[in-house]
Design a protein around this motif. Structure first.
Motif, PDB file in Angstrom:
ATOM      1  N   ARG A 199       0.886  -1.264   0.011  1.00 16.13           N
ATOM      2  CA  ARG A 199       0.095  -0.011   0.115  1.00 16.13           C
ATOM      3  C   ARG A 199       0.889   1.159   0.061  1.00 16.13           C
ATOM      4  O   ARG A 199       2.112   1.395   0.372  1.00 16.13           O
ATOM      5  CB  ARG A 199      -0.895  -0.025   1.245  1.00 16.13           C
ATOM      6  CG  ARG A 199      -0.107   0.055   2.685  1.00 16.13           C
ATOM      7  CD  ARG A 199      -1.219  -0.486   3.676  1.00 16.13           C
ATOM      8  NE  ARG A 199      -0.166  -0.708   4.722  1.00 16.13           N
ATOM      9  CZ  ARG A 199      -0.218  -0.468   6.071  1.00 16.13           C
ATOM     10  NH1 ARG A 199      -1.675  -0.079   6.530  1.00 16.13           N
ATOM     11  NH2 ARG A 199       0.472  -0.863   6.968  1.00 16.13           N
ATOM     12  N   LEU A 258      -3.822   9.192   4.062  1.00 19.02           N
ATOM     13  CA  LEU A 258      -4.816   8.294   3.146  1.00 19.02           C
ATOM     14  C   LEU A 258      -3.816   6.997   2.762  1.00 19.02           C
ATOM     15  O   LEU A 258      -2.590   6.878   2.781  1.00 19.02           O
ATOM     16  CB  LEU A 258      -4.753   9.109   1.782  1.00 19.02           C
ATOM     17  CG  LEU A 258      -5.322  10.575   1.728  1.00 19.02           C
ATOM     18  CD1 LEU A 258      -5.113  11.192   0.345  1.00 19.02           C
ATOM     19  CD2 LEU A 258      -6.668  10.355   2.068  1.00 19.02           C
ATOM     20  N   ILE A 296      -3.752   3.725   0.475  1.00 21.39           N
ATOM     21  CA  ILE A 296      -4.227   3.592  -0.977  1.00 21.39           C
ATOM     22  C   ILE A 296      -3.811   2.010  -1.204  1.00 21.39           C
ATOM     23  O   ILE A 296      -2.251   1.942  -1.060  1.00 21.39           O
ATOM     24  CB  ILE A 296      -3.471   4.670  -1.844  1.00 21.39           C
ATOM     25  CG1 ILE A 296      -4.027   5.915  -1.579  1.00 21.39           C
ATOM     26  CG2 ILE A 296      -3.954   4.273  -3.355  1.00 21.39           C
ATOM     27  CD1 ILE A 296      -3.174   7.043  -2.287  1.00 21.39           C
ATOM     28  N   VAL A 298      -9.074   3.625  -1.699  1.00 23.43           N
ATOM     29  CA  VAL A 298      -8.594   4.685  -0.828  1.00 23.43           C
ATOM     30  C   VAL A 298      -9.570   4.747   0.422  1.00 23.43           C
ATOM     31  O   VAL A 298     -10.904   4.604   0.410  1.00 23.43           O
ATOM     32  CB  VAL A 298      -8.610   6.013  -1.410  1.00 23.43           C
ATOM     33  CG1 VAL A 298      -8.262   6.943  -0.363  1.00 23.43           C
ATOM     34  CG2 VAL A 298      -7.695   5.936  -2.599  1.00 23.43           C
ATOM     35  N   GLU A 339      -9.138   6.591   4.586  1.00 18.96           N
ATOM     36  CA  GLU A 339      -8.669   7.832   5.143  1.00 18.96           C
ATOM     37  C   GLU A 339      -8.895   7.710   6.726  1.00 18.96           C
ATOM     38  O   GLU A 339      -9.582   6.769   7.198  1.00 18.96           O
ATOM     39  CB  GLU A 339      -9.357   9.080   4.604  1.00 18.96           C
ATOM     40  CG  GLU A 339     -10.540   9.269   5.282  1.00 18.96           C
ATOM     41  CD  GLU A 339     -11.106  10.432   4.572  1.00 18.96           C
ATOM     42  OE1 GLU A 339     -11.817  11.356   5.623  1.00 18.96           O
ATOM     43  OE2 GLU A 339     -10.934  11.012   3.461  1.00 18.96           O
ATOM     44  N   TYR A 387     -12.605  11.146   0.849  1.00 18.33           N
ATOM     45  CA  TYR A 387     -11.736  10.804  -0.083  1.00 18.33           C
ATOM     46  C   TYR A 387     -11.869   9.198  -0.440  1.00 18.33           C
ATOM     47  O   TYR A 387     -11.387   8.534  -1.227  1.00 18.33           O
ATOM     48  CB  TYR A 387     -10.164  10.934  -0.195  1.00 18.33           C
ATOM     49  CG  TYR A 387      -9.897  12.451   0.251  1.00 18.33           C
ATOM     50  CD1 TYR A 387     -10.164  13.168  -1.033  1.00 18.33           C
ATOM     51  CD2 TYR A 387      -9.513  13.172   1.431  1.00 18.33           C
ATOM     52  CE1 TYR A 387      -9.783  14.893  -0.978  1.00 18.33           C
ATOM     53  CE2 TYR A 387      -9.470  14.409   1.278  1.00 18.33           C
ATOM     54  CZ  TYR A 387      -9.538  15.078   0.127  1.00 18.33           C
ATOM     55  OH  TYR A 387      -9.441  16.505   0.502  1.00 18.33           O
TER      56      TYR A 387
END
Length: 120
Positions: free
Chosen positions: A72, A86, A88, A97, A99, A113
């Motif tokens: 990630r 974040l 990802i 994604v 957060e 997000y």
């Protein structure tokens, strides 16, 4: 005579993706409903994540920096002591994604997000 092994397209795609340098596996331009994200290298193994989201009730913009950690990309942005993180992950060609932290500083209370981003 032995039969050739069958290959599944998803397996082949996964092997190709795994063969890329980790940072290159995340680089690119992506979109989601009401938003977009661009990931590019900044040097010294760092990546810059720029994301924008919006709806009738909110607008969000973040510019975060981070590194690959395992499978990630973890990128953080700080403003006035608040840190938004974040996380990802790759999911095929898409990015998933999530957060954590104080992200409302970067997008308000009515959006986020979080979601699946597809390549543009």
């Amino acid at each position: 005579m032995p039969r050739p092994a069958l290959t599944h397209p998803a397996l082949v795609a996964g092997l190709i993706l795994a063969s890329l340098l980790p940072a290159q596996a995340f680089e690119g331009r992506y979109r989601t409903l009401g938003g977009s994200m661009t990931i590019r290298p900044t040097g010294a193994g760092m990546l810059k994540v720029d994301a924008e989201i919006g709806s009738r009730s909110c607008v969000g913009v973040i510019s975060a920096r981070g590194r690959i950690q395992g499978d990630r990309l973890i990128a953080e942005a700080e403003w006035d002591g608040d840190i938004c993180r974040l996380e990802i992950r790759r999911k095929g060609r898409n990015l998933k994604v999530s957060e954590s932290g104080e992200c409302t500083t970067f997008h308000g209370a009515n959006c986020n997000y979080v979601g699946t981003y597809t390549p543009r």
